[in-house]
Design a protein around this motif. Structure first.
Motif, PDB file in Angstrom:
ATOM      1  N   ARG A  91     -57.520  13.057 -27.219  1.00 31.74           N
ATOM      2  CA  ARG A  91     -56.268  13.910 -27.276  1.00 31.74           C
ATOM      3  C   ARG A  91     -55.683  13.475 -26.127  1.00 31.74           C
ATOM      4  O   ARG A  91     -55.883  13.153 -25.227  1.00 31.74           O
ATOM      5  N   ASP A 107     -51.419  19.704 -24.667  1.00 38.87           N
ATOM      6  CA  ASP A 107     -51.820  19.108 -25.423  1.00 38.87           C
ATOM      7  C   ASP A 107     -51.091  18.340 -26.370  1.00 38.87           C
ATOM      8  O   ASP A 107     -50.783  18.929 -27.299  1.00 38.87           O
ATOM      9  N   SER A 109     -51.282  15.861 -28.477  1.00 37.05           N
ATOM     10  CA  SER A 109     -51.708  15.668 -29.694  1.00 37.05           C
ATOM     11  C   SER A 109     -51.445  16.668 -30.594  1.00 37.05           C
ATOM     12  O   SER A 109     -51.243  16.490 -31.679  1.00 37.05           O
ATOM     13  N   ASN A 110     -51.814  17.981 -30.115  1.00 37.20           N
ATOM     14  CA  ASN A 110     -51.715  19.213 -31.050  1.00 37.20           C
ATOM     15  C   ASN A 110     -50.374  19.652 -30.894  1.00 37.20           C
ATOM     16  O   ASN A 110     -50.014  20.612 -31.792  1.00 37.20           O
TER      17      ASN A 110
END
Length: 151
Positions: A91, A107, A109-110
């Motif tokens: 991530r 984060d 990635s999310n």
């Protein structure tokens, strides 16, 4: 895309890179070398020889505050930021520290738009500690300083 060398098939490279990598890349593709540059050549990524550049994070900074959208009332404080790469984890993470002492952890990635600050989420305490460590090592190792009275 690089039709003469790679053909016309579009590829996406997911390794985080920075504009400081461009000079080293252009030089490598042109057949020269730049001594003591901060950037890394992207040529191995472009040519498909590697999927990662071998660094754990990228650094960005704005060492002096300034108005946001031209309005002094919305002035943004100076900031220094560390972005992780896939060498650090699967991530991607982003950590920012402002001259005021405020922190942000995302984060990426999310949450690619960085809407949910995770600094106070206990489940991410280990990532936060790592990112703070990366941040301190760059700041201290390169003698990066805020402009103004705070460090």
């Amino acid at each position: 895309r690089w039709p003469a060398v790679l053909g016309n098939t579009r590829r996406v490279i997911k390794e985080p890179v920075s504009n400081v990598d461009l000079a080293a890349t252009f030089c490598a593709l042109g057949g020269c070398q730049i001594p003591a540059t901060d950037g890394l050549s992207l040529a191995p990524l472009i040519r498909g020889q590697k999927s990662q550049l071998g660094r754990s994070f990228l650094w960005s900074e704005m060492l002096h505050g300034g108005p946001s959208y031209g309005q002094a009332v919305d002035a943004r404080p100076a900031w220094m930021q560390v972005h992780s790469t896939r060498r650090y984890s699967k991530r991607l993470w982003s950590y920012t520290r402002y001259q005021t002492g405020a922190e942000e952890l995302y984060d990426v990635s999310n949450d690619p738009h960085r809407l949910d600050n995770l600094v106070k989420v206990g489940a991410h305490a280990g990532v936060l500690a790592d990112m703070r460590g990366f941040w301190r090592s760059v700041r201290d190792g390169h003698d990066v300083r805020w402009r103004g009275n705070l460090r």
